[in-house]
Design an enzyme around this catalytic site. Structure first.
Site, mmCIF file in Angstrom:
data_model
loop_
_atom_site.group_PDB
_atom_site.id
_atom_site.type_symbol
_atom_site.label_atom_id
_atom_site.label_comp_id
_atom_site.label_asym_id
_atom_site.label_seq_id
_atom_site.Cartn_x
_atom_site.Cartn_y
_atom_site.Cartn_z
ATOM 1 N N GLY A 191 0.808 -1.211 0.000
ATOM 2 C CA GLY A 191 0.000 0.000 0.000
ATOM 3 C C GLY A 191 0.841 1.262 0.000
ATOM 4 N N GLY A 192 0.186 2.393 0.261
ATOM 5 C CA GLY A 192 0.866 3.676 0.269
ATOM 6 C C GLY A 192 0.002 4.798 -0.254
ATOM 7 N N ALA A 193 -1.311 4.679 -0.075
ATOM 8 C CA ALA A 193 -2.261 5.728 -0.463
ATOM 9 C C ALA A 193 -2.156 6.085 -1.942
ATOM 10 C CB ALA A 193 -2.066 6.974 0.412
ATOM 11 N N GLN A 224 -2.226 -5.078 0.188
ATOM 12 C CA GLN A 224 -2.468 -4.437 1.477
ATOM 13 C C GLN A 224 -2.856 -2.981 1.260
ATOM 14 O OE1 GLN A 224 -0.094 -2.061 3.101
ATOM 15 N NE2 GLN A 224 -1.371 -1.849 4.927
ATOM 16 N N SER A 225 -3.954 -2.533 1.883
ATOM 17 C CA SER A 225 -4.422 -1.162 1.810
ATOM 18 C C SER A 225 -4.660 -0.752 0.353
ATOM 19 C CB SER A 225 -3.422 -0.231 2.506
ATOM 20 O OG SER A 225 -3.963 1.049 2.708
ATOM 21 N N ALA A 226 -3.987 0.301 -0.139
ATOM 22 C CA ALA A 226 -4.155 0.693 -1.540
ATOM 23 C C ALA A 226 -3.735 -0.434 -2.465
ATOM 24 C CB ALA A 226 -3.338 1.955 -1.830
ATOM 25 N N ASP A 233 -9.942 -0.235 12.423
ATOM 26 C CA ASP A 233 -9.281 0.398 11.286
ATOM 27 C C ASP A 233 -10.015 1.699 10.964
ATOM 28 O OD1 ASP A 233 -8.309 1.179 8.798
ATOM 29 O OD2 ASP A 233 -8.002 -0.873 8.120
ATOM 30 N N HIS A 249 -5.410 -0.172 11.239
ATOM 31 C CA HIS A 249 -5.009 -0.313 9.840
ATOM 32 C C HIS A 249 -3.598 -0.888 9.710
ATOM 33 C CE1 HIS A 249 -5.569 0.538 5.584
ATOM 34 N NE2 HIS A 249 -4.395 1.130 5.540
#
Length: 418
Positions: free
Chosen positions: A146-148, A217-219, A320, A359
């Site tokens: 991830g990383g927005a 993961q995430s983004a 989260d 998160h």
């Protein structure tokens, strides 16, 4: 990064005391230099490797720094963002004891192959984390960090790669273009290209092409899910030429992901990822449907793709705040809504919630804590299911070692901006 050529030049010594003994001194010096043994090839190789790793570390540090300034430039200096930036700095400092140990492994371990090229676009690189024992083909996890959508980077998966490699699982961490270097369509294209490389080439690195798992993961969960669904939709239509197939993916693991852009945009804006930036990343609101997995899978044109999908397993923490789970009042953008949508069209899906987890708990704090980890143990057990020998080794494996003291982990959880 190209290799650094190491040259050894013997240091000429001897001070000329007078003009009469100059020739003798030069002769003696020349003889001493000739008799001095040359460095062994193994020593030279070790020096070359060390110099190459130092150079690579410098390049990686420069890239991370550049990404950080790029993030600042695009997000501006709003109050919410500045507060989160300060919190992020404190959060990173508290976890630094663990980060430094993982960084040493990443840069200097012979079991890590960094920046393997998988395509011809910028950032089309991936890192491979290899088990020590590769006598027989090993299962593989293709991981998208991830990383927005702005500061994603393949090295963020180093901790996961190290810990899974210790359990005889190869990990390929796929890098991709971030905003503003690319927008969502570029990111999905890059990740799909990276998955294709893994599917078609992992056997050369000791991986089993019949046991490939995809994880985000995430983004990275959002991007990899889009890539997976796009591929399934293509395969459901006749005539498309494929470089990889969803049938090559044994299962998909989605960790702390968001799957409905329509309902995420306002939430992200309230947390500092401003609406204007998010719309730019996602190529405008008109593209939300195309890049919202929850909506994509329910579209009539995609119904034939559902039966092609592998089992999809979603992991999420109930605390989260970055991307709320089903415990949030705004269930519309929860991972539960995506799991329900998958089951509604006949796909095989499972949602696993972790009570009280944030998160980053599942991806960072818990792995840095060491010892028993429910999510990690579940993944390893799932990947090794059907392999009695691997499962037996897992039972005998020593507990993962702690990398950060509990006090620092607790403080990091309290000030985490995520």
């Amino acid at each position: 990064m190209s290799d650094v050529n190491m040259e050894t030049n013997p240091l000429l010594s001897g001070v000329l005391s007078s003009q009469t003994n100059m020739g003798t001194t030069k002769t003696l010096t020349r003889r001493r230099s000739a008799s001095r043994p040359s460095p062994a090839p193994k020593q030279l190789s070790r020096r070359q490797s060390f110099s190459r790793d130092i150079g690579h570390a410098a390049a990686e540090t420069y890239l991370v720094t550049r990404l950080s300034f790029k993030l600042l430039r695009y997000l501006g200096v709003g109050y919410r963002w500045m507060v989160r930036l300060v919190a992020l700095g404190c959060y990173a400092m508290l976890l630094m004891p663990g980060f430094l140990q993982v960084a040493y492994y990443y840069f200097f371990s012979s079991l890590v192959q960094r920046s393997v090229i998988y395509g011809d676009q910028p950032r089309n690189r991936l890192d491979l984390y290899l088990p020590e024992n590769r006598d027989e083909p090993k299962p593989v996890v293709a991981f998208v960090t991830g990383g927005a959508w702005i500061i994603g980077y393949k090295a963020w998966g180093a901790l996961l790669g190290q810990q899974l490699a210790e359990r005889d699982i190869i990990v390929a961490c796929i890098d991709y273009r971030n905003f503003p270097q690319g927008t969502i369509s570029d990111m999905v294209e890059d990740v799909s290209e990276g998955i294709s490389f893994v599917c078609n080439n992992i056997a050369e690195y000791g991986g089993d092409p019949n046991r490939i798992y995809l994880m985000g993961q995430s983004a990275g969960a959002h991007i990899s899910t889009c890539a997976l669904l796009n591929q399934a939709i293509k395969e459901s239509k006749e005539g498309d030429v494929m470089s990889w197939s969803v049938s090559q993916i044994k299962a998909y693991f989605g960790l702390s992901g968001g799957y409905n852009l329509f309902n995420l945009v306002d939430h992200f804006h309230s947390r500092g990822l401003y609406r204007s930036i998010f719309l730019s990343i996602m190529e405008g609101e008109q593209s939300f449907q195309q890049y919202s997995p929850e909506i994509m899978i329910q579209d009539q044109t995609a119904r034939g793709a559902a039966s092609l999908l592998p089992r999809i397993i979603l992991f999420h923490g109930t605390m989260d705040y970055s991307i709320p789970s089903e415990s949030s009042a705004a269930v519309g953008y929860s991972c539960k809504a995506f799991a329900d949508a998958l089951e509604g069209v006949g796909a095989e899906a499972e949602l696993i919630l972790y009570e009280g987890k944030t998160h980053t708990d599942l991806f960072l704090q818990d792995p840095l804590r060491g010892g028993k980890d429910e999510l990690f143990d579940y993944m390893v057990g799932y990947i090794h299911s059907g392999d009695a020998e691997a499962l037996a080794k897992d039972l005998m494996a020593p507990p993962r070692r702690r990398l950060v003291p509990e006090l620092l982990l607790n403080l990091a959880s309290k000030i985490s901006p995520f």
